[in-house]
Design a protein around this motif. Structure first.
Motif, PDB file in Angstrom:
ATOM      1  N   VAL A  11       0.856  -1.187   0.000  1.00 56.85           N
ATOM      2  CA  VAL A  11       0.000   0.000   0.000  1.00 56.85           C
ATOM      3  C   VAL A  11       0.889   1.232   0.000  1.00 56.85           C
ATOM      4  CG1 VAL A  11      -1.852   1.235   1.167  1.00 56.85           C
ATOM      5  CG2 VAL A  11      -1.748  -1.262   1.293  1.00 56.85           C
ATOM      6  N   ALA A  12       0.643   2.166  -0.933  1.00 58.06           N
ATOM      7  CA  ALA A  12       1.389   3.415  -0.962  1.00 58.06           C
ATOM      8  C   ALA A  12       1.013   4.278   0.235  1.00 58.06           C
ATOM      9  CB  ALA A  12       1.122   4.162  -2.267  1.00 58.06           C
ATOM     10  N   MET A  13       2.003   4.952   0.814  1.00 57.95           N
ATOM     11  CA  MET A  13       1.758   5.802   1.971  1.00 57.95           C
ATOM     12  C   MET A  13       0.748   6.890   1.619  1.00 57.95           C
ATOM     13  SD  MET A  13       4.491   7.954   4.293  1.00 57.95           S
ATOM     14  CE  MET A  13       4.708   9.185   3.018  1.00 57.95           C
ATOM     15  N   GLY A  14      -0.244   7.073   2.483  1.00 51.75           N
ATOM     16  CA  GLY A  14      -1.287   8.048   2.258  1.00 51.75           C
ATOM     17  C   GLY A  14      -2.458   7.534   1.457  1.00 51.75           C
ATOM     18  N   THR A  15      -2.401   6.283   1.027  1.00 51.04           N
ATOM     19  CA  THR A  15      -3.488   5.688   0.245  1.00 51.04           C
ATOM     20  C   THR A  15      -4.355   4.826   1.158  1.00 51.04           C
ATOM     21  OG1 THR A  15      -2.107   5.641  -1.733  1.00 51.04           O
ATOM     22  CG2 THR A  15      -4.068   4.248  -1.732  1.00 51.04           C
ATOM     23  N   SER A  16      -5.653   5.084   1.174  1.00 47.58           N
ATOM     24  CA  SER A  16      -6.569   4.292   1.993  1.00 47.58           C
ATOM     25  C   SER A  16      -6.945   3.007   1.266  1.00 47.58           C
ATOM     26  CB  SER A  16      -7.825   5.097   2.322  1.00 47.58           C
ATOM     27  OG  SER A  16      -8.490   5.486   1.128  1.00 47.58           O
ATOM     28  N   LEU A  17      -7.210   1.968   2.046  1.00 49.47           N
ATOM     29  CA  LEU A  17      -7.547   0.658   1.489  1.00 49.47           C
ATOM     30  C   LEU A  17      -8.507  -0.039   2.432  1.00 49.47           C
ATOM     31  CD1 LEU A  17      -6.958  -1.618  -0.635  1.00 49.47           C
ATOM     32  CD2 LEU A  17      -5.140  -2.385   0.904  1.00 49.47           C
ATOM     33  N   GLN A  18      -9.450  -0.767   1.869  1.00 45.61           N
ATOM     34  CA  GLN A  18     -10.394  -1.562   2.650  1.00 45.61           C
ATOM     35  C   GLN A  18     -10.158  -3.037   2.394  1.00 45.61           C
ATOM     36  OE1 GLN A  18     -14.432  -0.257   1.834  1.00 45.61           O
ATOM     37  NE2 GLN A  18     -14.345   1.259   3.482  1.00 45.61           N
ATOM     38  N   LEU A  19      -9.981  -3.790   3.487  1.00 44.19           N
ATOM     39  CA  LEU A  19      -9.818  -5.235   3.421  1.00 44.19           C
ATOM     40  C   LEU A  19     -11.146  -5.876   3.837  1.00 44.19           C
ATOM     41  CD1 LEU A  19      -6.316  -5.512   5.164  1.00 44.19           C
ATOM     42  CD2 LEU A  19      -6.825  -5.192   2.733  1.00 44.19           C
ATOM     43  N   THR A  20     -11.750  -6.624   2.924  1.00 42.41           N
ATOM     44  CA  THR A  20     -13.056  -7.231   3.158  1.00 42.41           C
ATOM     45  C   THR A  20     -12.905  -8.732   3.303  1.00 42.41           C
ATOM     46  OG1 THR A  20     -14.092  -5.497   1.836  1.00 42.41           O
ATOM     47  CG2 THR A  20     -15.396  -7.467   2.275  1.00 42.41           C
ATOM     48  N   CYS A  21     -13.601  -9.286   4.313  1.00 43.04           N
ATOM     49  CA  CYS A  21     -13.567 -10.719   4.569  1.00 43.04           C
ATOM     50  C   CYS A  21     -14.999 -11.218   4.757  1.00 43.04           C
ATOM     51  CB  CYS A  21     -12.718 -11.021   5.810  1.00 43.04           C
ATOM     52  SG  CYS A  21     -12.497 -12.777   6.159  1.00 43.04           S
ATOM     53  N   ASN A  22     -15.397 -12.219   3.948  1.00 41.86           N
ATOM     54  CA  ASN A  22     -16.750 -12.779   4.006  1.00 41.86           C
ATOM     55  C   ASN A  22     -16.681 -14.284   4.246  1.00 41.86           C
ATOM     56  OD1 ASN A  22     -18.002 -10.274   3.310  1.00 41.86           O
ATOM     57  ND2 ASN A  22     -17.398 -10.635   1.187  1.00 41.86           N
ATOM     58  N   LEU A  23     -17.687 -14.820   4.936  1.00 39.93           N
ATOM     59  CA  LEU A  23     -17.782 -16.255   5.195  1.00 39.93           C
ATOM     60  C   LEU A  23     -19.235 -16.690   5.044  1.00 39.93           C
ATOM     61  CD1 LEU A  23     -16.541 -18.945   6.141  1.00 39.93           C
ATOM     62  CD2 LEU A  23     -17.017 -18.221   8.506  1.00 39.93           C
ATOM     63  N   SER A  24     -19.453 -17.684   4.185  1.00 42.55           N
ATOM     64  CA  SER A  24     -20.796 -18.250   4.008  1.00 42.55           C
ATOM     65  C   SER A  24     -20.980 -19.423   4.957  1.00 42.55           C
ATOM     66  CB  SER A  24     -20.985 -18.706   2.554  1.00 42.55           C
ATOM     67  OG  SER A  24     -20.003 -19.667   2.206  1.00 42.55           O
ATOM     68  N   CYS A  25     -22.184 -19.550   5.510  1.00 38.62           N
ATOM     69  CA  CYS A  25     -22.458 -20.603   6.489  1.00 38.62           C
ATOM     70  C   CYS A  25     -23.887 -21.116   6.290  1.00 38.62           C
ATOM     71  CB  CYS A  25     -22.265 -20.055   7.906  1.00 38.62           C
ATOM     72  SG  CYS A  25     -22.565 -21.251   9.216  1.00 38.62           S
ATOM     73  N   GLU A  26     -24.012 -22.448   6.142  1.00 38.85           N
ATOM     74  CA  GLU A  26     -25.323 -23.057   5.954  1.00 38.85           C
ATOM     75  C   GLU A  26     -25.961 -23.485   7.265  1.00 38.85           C
ATOM     76  OE1 GLU A  26     -24.935 -26.249   3.258  1.00 38.85           O
ATOM     77  OE2 GLU A  26     -24.350 -24.996   1.537  1.00 38.85           O
ATOM     78  N   GLU A  27     -25.202 -23.372   8.358  1.00 41.19           N
ATOM     79  CA  GLU A  27     -25.705 -23.816   9.658  1.00 41.19           C
ATOM     80  C   GLU A  27     -26.099 -22.640  10.539  1.00 41.19           C
ATOM     81  OE1 GLU A  27     -22.834 -26.336  11.435  1.00 41.19           O
ATOM     82  OE2 GLU A  27     -22.619 -27.624   9.669  1.00 41.19           O
ATOM     83  N   GLY A  28     -26.288 -21.493   9.953  1.00 43.73           N
ATOM     84  CA  GLY A  28     -26.653 -20.315  10.727  1.00 43.73           C
ATOM     85  C   GLY A  28     -25.908 -19.104  10.197  1.00 43.73           C
ATOM     86  N   VAL A  29     -25.729 -18.121  11.083  1.00 40.01           N
ATOM     87  CA  VAL A  29     -25.041 -16.887  10.715  1.00 40.01           C
ATOM     88  C   VAL A  29     -23.574 -16.998  11.135  1.00 40.01           C
ATOM     89  CG1 VAL A  29     -24.955 -14.386  11.005  1.00 40.01           C
ATOM     90  CG2 VAL A  29     -27.160 -15.564  10.973  1.00 40.01           C
ATOM     91  N   ALA A  30     -22.681 -16.749  10.187  1.00 43.05           N
ATOM     92  CA  ALA A  30     -21.244 -16.812  10.483  1.00 43.05           C
ATOM     93  C   ALA A  30     -20.793 -15.545  11.207  1.00 43.05           C
ATOM     94  CB  ALA A  30     -20.462 -16.989   9.186  1.00 43.05           C
ATOM     95  N   ARG A  31     -19.789 -15.694  12.047  1.00 39.39           N
ATOM     96  CA  ARG A  31     -19.187 -14.573  12.757  1.00 39.39           C
ATOM     97  C   ARG A  31     -17.790 -14.360  12.186  1.00 39.39           C
ATOM     98  NH1 ARG A  31     -19.511 -15.239  19.094  1.00 39.39           N
ATOM     99  NH2 ARG A  31     -18.652 -13.119  18.856  1.00 39.39           N
ATOM    100  N   VAL A  32     -17.517 -13.142  11.751  1.00 41.63           N
ATOM    101  CA  VAL A  32     -16.244 -12.816  11.095  1.00 41.63           C
ATOM    102  C   VAL A  32     -15.690 -11.549  11.737  1.00 41.63           C
ATOM    103  CG1 VAL A  32     -15.084 -12.325   8.904  1.00 41.63           C
ATOM    104  CG2 VAL A  32     -17.112 -13.804   8.947  1.00 41.63           C
ATOM    105  N   HIS A  33     -14.399 -11.544  12.001  1.00 43.46           N
ATOM    106  CA  HIS A  33     -13.745 -10.348  12.526  1.00 43.46           C
ATOM    107  C   HIS A  33     -12.257 -10.394  12.178  1.00 43.46           C
ATOM    108  CE1 HIS A  33     -13.551 -13.419  15.693  1.00 43.46           C
ATOM    109  NE2 HIS A  33     -12.376 -12.888  16.006  1.00 43.46           N
ATOM    110  N   TRP A  34     -11.639  -9.200  12.184  1.00 41.78           N
ATOM    111  CA  TRP A  34     -10.212  -9.054  11.866  1.00 41.78           C
ATOM    112  C   TRP A  34      -9.396  -8.960  13.142  1.00 41.78           C
ATOM    113  CZ3 TRP A  34      -7.813  -9.406   7.238  1.00 41.78           C
ATOM    114  CH2 TRP A  34      -8.585  -9.305   6.093  1.00 41.78           C
ATOM    115  N   HIS A  35      -8.197  -9.541  13.093  1.00 39.40           N
ATOM    116  CA  HIS A  35      -7.222  -9.419  14.174  1.00 39.40           C
ATOM    117  C   HIS A  35      -5.964  -8.773  13.611  1.00 39.40           C
ATOM    118  CE1 HIS A  35      -9.201 -11.487  17.451  1.00 39.40           C
ATOM    119  NE2 HIS A  35      -9.521 -12.496  16.647  1.00 39.40           N
ATOM    120  N   GLY A  36      -5.248  -8.027  14.458  1.00 38.20           N
ATOM    121  CA  GLY A  36      -4.003  -7.404  14.034  1.00 38.20           C
ATOM    122  C   GLY A  36      -3.850  -6.040  14.660  1.00 38.20           C
TER     123      GLY A  36
END
Length: 408
Positions: free
Chosen positions: A35-60
């Motif tokens: 990532v170039a300095m001063g450039t904003s970026l969005q990191l998207t993470c999705n999870l599909s789940c057939e047994e209910g609603v998935a829980r997703v979160h970022w660490h770092g």
């Protein structure tokens, strides 16, 4: 046979069944992101789940300071393009008691939009040195940032690259990680006749799969020769050069005189020569009284300093004693000086002295005296041994006793 095929088919299908509800979708889909300095970026993470609603979160780093937005089955991490944003990010998702994660390495870089070369134009002649500087740059690791001096599209052959110089740029109080200023210097070979129209300084930064390059032209003035006369007092293998002749004639540091044009440099050198002023230059020689040592010395007015800037194998392999206009250099541990290029620099003024050592430096005279004395003693011992052997062989034999003989 049929049972074996059925077993193999079942084993092949099992992984898809286990991972069907645990497939993380990450955007951008890369393990390493630049990532170039001063450039904003969005990191998207999705999870599909057939047994209910998935829980997703970022660490770092900084993921708990309002930079993340969590939704059912997805999470968005916003990066602002700060140097402190560099690091590892991990997306963790859970579904039906099972979890899966995806790690990503993030690196924020700073690459300049222009380069600064010195001198601004090159006059063909011997003992030439050029420099190329990149400001506000990060990271500066040698496996990421590199410089090259080009003739057309090819690297200039016979050029001697000196050790790069790195300095921190001035930063504001509210800024975090500092940026750097990196300068690469070269000792030029003869450019031939006619000289090429221009050389090019090229800076290259490779961050993961991203490669950035930037060039700066260094024009070569045609039909001109260097205004400075060669240094006839230099020792064998010693080359001296300066960045500007005006800094010599005025006695001011190069940072105070700016970057003069070739006409100003020639005029300053001519004025110094006409006034009978001897330019202040460093010289490298062997310190015979100190044994395996090299001495860089500038016999100038008070207030100047010299320092070592280039050695074979890097400066960390040597012991340096720098005091004003004198700087000594020796090996760690003490031993003969290795073969290669040595260079020291004079400040202010920017003059450079370079010395190529073709082999071991001549040792201390006391060692020669000891060697001569030992050889003399060994020679005397050999002569004494030969004398003893010759004496035994040619010693006169005793005469027979004839007093007891009887005449018949």
């Amino acid at each position: 046979m049929e049972s074996s095929l059925a077993l193999l088919l079942a084993l092949a299908v099992v992984p898809f069944q286990l991972c069907r509800c645990q497939s993380l979708q990450v955007d951008p889909p890369a393990r390493e992101v630049a990532v170039a300095m001063g450039t904003s970026l969005q990191l998207t993470c999705n999870l599909s789940c057939e047994e209910g609603v998935a829980r997703v979160h970022w660490h770092g780093l900084d993921t708990d300071q309002g930079n993340t937005q969590n939704f059912p089955g997805s999470s968005i991490l916003s990066v602002q393009g700060l140097l402190s944003d560099s690091g590892t990010r991990v997306c963790v998702g859970s579904c039906g008691g099972r979890s899966v994660q995806y790690s990503m390495q993030l690196l924020v870089y700073a690459f300049p939009d222009q380069l600064v070369v010195s001198p601004e134009s090159l006059v063909p002649g011997p003992d030439q040195e050029v420099s190329c500087t990149a400001h506000n740059i990060w990271p500066v690791a040698p496996d990421i940032l590199s410089f090259a001096l080009l003739l057309g599209e090819q690297r200039l052959e016979g050029v001697q690259a000196l050790e790069p110089e790195q300095e921190e740029e001035e930063m504001q109080e509210d800024e975090g990680t500092p940026l750097f200023r990196v300068t690469q210097r070269w000792l030029l070979p003869s450019l031939g006749t006619p000289a090429p129209p221009a050389l090019y300084c090229q800076a290259t930064m490779q961050v993961y799969d991203l490669v950035l390059t930037l060039r700066k032209e260094l024009p070569v003035l045609q039909g001109q020769t260097s205004p400075e006369a060669p240094n006839t007092t230099a020792e064998p293998y010693t080359l001296t050069s300066s960045h500007t002749a005006e800094a010599v004639s005025t006695g001011l540091p190069r940072s105070m005189t700016g970057s003069p044009t070739p006409a100003h440099s020639a005029l300053g050198a001519w004025n110094a020569s006409a006034a009978g002023i001897s330019p202040c230059r460093p010289e490298i020689r062997q310190d015979l009284e100190a044994g395996y040592k090299l001495l860089c010395e500038a016999r100038c007015e008070p207030g100047v300093t010299v320092r070592w800037t280039l050695t074979p194998g890097g400066l960390t392999a040597y012991h340096k004693e720098e005091a004003g206009a004198q700087a000594w250099l020796s090996m760690l541990p003490p031993g003969p000086i290795p073969e290669g290029w040595f260079q020291c620099r004079l400040d202010p003024g920017g003059h450079v002295a370079s010395l190529y050592v073709p082999g071991q430096v001549v040792p201390n005279p006391s060692s020669s005296v000891a060697l001569w004395t030992g050889s003399l003693v060994l020679g005397l011992l050999v002569l004494a041994f030969l004398y003893k052997q010759l004496r035994k062989r040619y010693r006169p034999r005793p005469r027979p006793d004839t007093s007891s003989c009887t005449l018949l």
